[in-house]
Enzyme design. Structure first.
Site, mmCIF file in Angstrom:
data_model
loop_
_atom_site.group_PDB
_atom_site.id
_atom_site.type_symbol
_atom_site.label_atom_id
_atom_site.label_comp_id
_atom_site.label_asym_id
_atom_site.label_seq_id
_atom_site.Cartn_x
_atom_site.Cartn_y
_atom_site.Cartn_z
ATOM 1 N N ILE A 179 0.817 -1.208 0.000
ATOM 2 C CA ILE A 179 0.000 0.000 0.000
ATOM 3 C C ILE A 179 0.852 1.259 0.000
ATOM 4 O O ILE A 179 0.396 2.339 -0.410
ATOM 5 C CB ILE A 179 -0.946 -0.015 1.226
ATOM 6 C CG1 ILE A 179 -2.083 0.990 1.063
ATOM 7 C CG2 ILE A 179 -0.172 0.189 2.529
ATOM 8 C CD1 ILE A 179 -3.197 0.824 2.086
ATOM 9 N N LYS A 180 2.103 1.145 0.435
ATOM 10 C CA LYS A 180 2.974 2.312 0.526
ATOM 11 C C LYS A 180 3.385 2.857 -0.840
ATOM 12 O O LYS A 180 3.912 3.967 -0.928
ATOM 13 C CB LYS A 180 4.207 1.978 1.357
ATOM 14 C CG LYS A 180 3.908 1.673 2.816
ATOM 15 C CD LYS A 180 3.313 2.863 3.546
ATOM 16 C CE LYS A 180 3.171 2.595 5.025
ATOM 17 N NZ LYS A 180 2.631 3.756 5.756
ATOM 18 N N ASP A 181 3.131 2.105 -1.908
ATOM 19 C CA ASP A 181 3.361 2.661 -3.245
ATOM 20 C C ASP A 181 2.503 3.896 -3.461
ATOM 21 O O ASP A 181 2.904 4.838 -4.155
ATOM 22 C CB ASP A 181 3.019 1.627 -4.325
ATOM 23 C CG ASP A 181 4.015 0.494 -4.409
ATOM 24 O OD1 ASP A 181 4.979 0.483 -3.615
ATOM 25 O OD2 ASP A 181 3.832 -0.383 -5.261
#
Length: 329
Positions: free
Chosen positions: A44-46
């Site tokens: 999700i950190k993308d």
């Protein structure tokens, strides 16, 4: 229909919302996981990385050929390395030295410079967050992503993640469950979805050792114990977290998390990381407490379990932490 040619940058987001079959059938409620492990960098950190890079480029904080520096538990660094390298930037990350080895290896494989630092409390100036800040201050032209306080993190989640969930659910979302690291996901998504549906119930899930559960319940930051989960749980209120609209909070132990992690892998073919298993365990407990109500409960499958294989799929590691693989109650 043939899919069009795209880039890593463009491929961030647009992840499926998966119905978790065994848990939905057990509880009579619909438990849905946003499959963020399907982002190009695997987490999700993308999204946070894309939002921060996009904003830095637009505001002139990041010039062509520049350097991005960030303090990270790993996944944000991986997202920054992936998208930063694609766009021609150098990437330097400071990381605590107790993270899963797979994260360090992946970062180095992508050409990021990894600086491991000892684990210390946030108040200590040697904390990985402060070391990243000092590097940016000491090097002209370096952009410090500052994921905890940078509003571009949460803003991108409001713009992308929340809108995707709303569309995929056709406007019917009853409960949102999420752990918190920087506060970007919870802050951005909860504020955007609450604006669409004020009746949405937002529940923070916290590992032991983090202070946010106590903050929501009692108005003060306090913690007990610790956790093997990575990238979530903090002892301060970040600017991104301050945007979150939270109705309630619950804690999930490492043992409960491990039970769910193995259940998802063995029964639903979902091999996810520790924060995802924590999220789903909380969603499951909420669903069990309100059986057969047809609620739609949404949470996040933050990253893939392969990123933690040397820990969570290692019997010796689990035994060293007093954890057992048990059936889900």
């Amino acid at each position: 229909m043939t899919a069009r040619i795209t880039t890593l940058w463009e491929s961030v987001g647009h992840t499926p919302l998966l119905r978790i079959g065994t848990l939905s059938r057990r509880t009579g409620n619909e438990i849905l996981g946003k499959a963020e492990f399907m982002n190009p960098g695997g987490s999700i950190k993308d999204r946070a990385a894309k939002g921060m890079i996009r904003d830095a480029e637009a505001t002139g904080k990041l010039a062509p050929g520049g350097t991005i520096v960030e303090g990270t538990a790993g996944n944000t660094g991986i997202g920054l390395a992936l998208l930063g390298r694609e766009r021609g930037y150098r990437v330097v990350v400071t990381m605590p030295d107790n993270q899963a080895r797979e994260k360090y290896e992946l970062l180095e494989a992508m050409g990021a410079e990894v600086r491991k630092v000892p684990v210390v409390p946030f108040a200590n100036e040697n904390h990985f967050f402060h070391q990243a800040r000092r590097l940016a201050e000491a090097n002209a032209g370096w952009f410090w992503a500052n994921q905890f306080e940078n509003p571009a993190n949460g803003n991108f989640h409001a713009e992308s993640t929340a809108e995707e969930i709303w569309a995929q659910c056709e406007g019917k979302v009853d409960v949102l469950v999420a752990a918190c690291g920087t506060g970007g996901t919870l802050g951005g998504v909860s504020s955007a979805l609450k604006a669409k549906n004020p009746k949405l119930e937002v529940v923070l899930v916290d590992p032991f050792g983090s202070g946010l559960y106590s903050y929501v319940k009692e108005g003060k930051l306090a913690s007990t114990g610790g956790s093997i989960t990575e990238g979530i749980g903090i002892m301060r209120l970040t600017e991104n977290f301050k945007k979150a609209r939270i109705d309630d909070a619950m804690q999930v132990s490492d043992q409960q998390m491990i039970e769910m992690l193995y259940h998802l892998a063995r029964e639903d073919a979902l091999v996810v990381g520790t924060s995802a298993a924590l999220n789903v365990r909380a969603a499951y407990e909420l669903a069990k407490a309100r059986p057969n109500q047809g609620l739609r409960i949404v949470t996040f499958l933050c990253d893939h379990g392969s990123r933690y294989a040397s820990k969570v799929f290692n019997p010796e590691f689990l035994a060293s932490k007093g954890l057992e693989v048990r059936p889900l109650p």
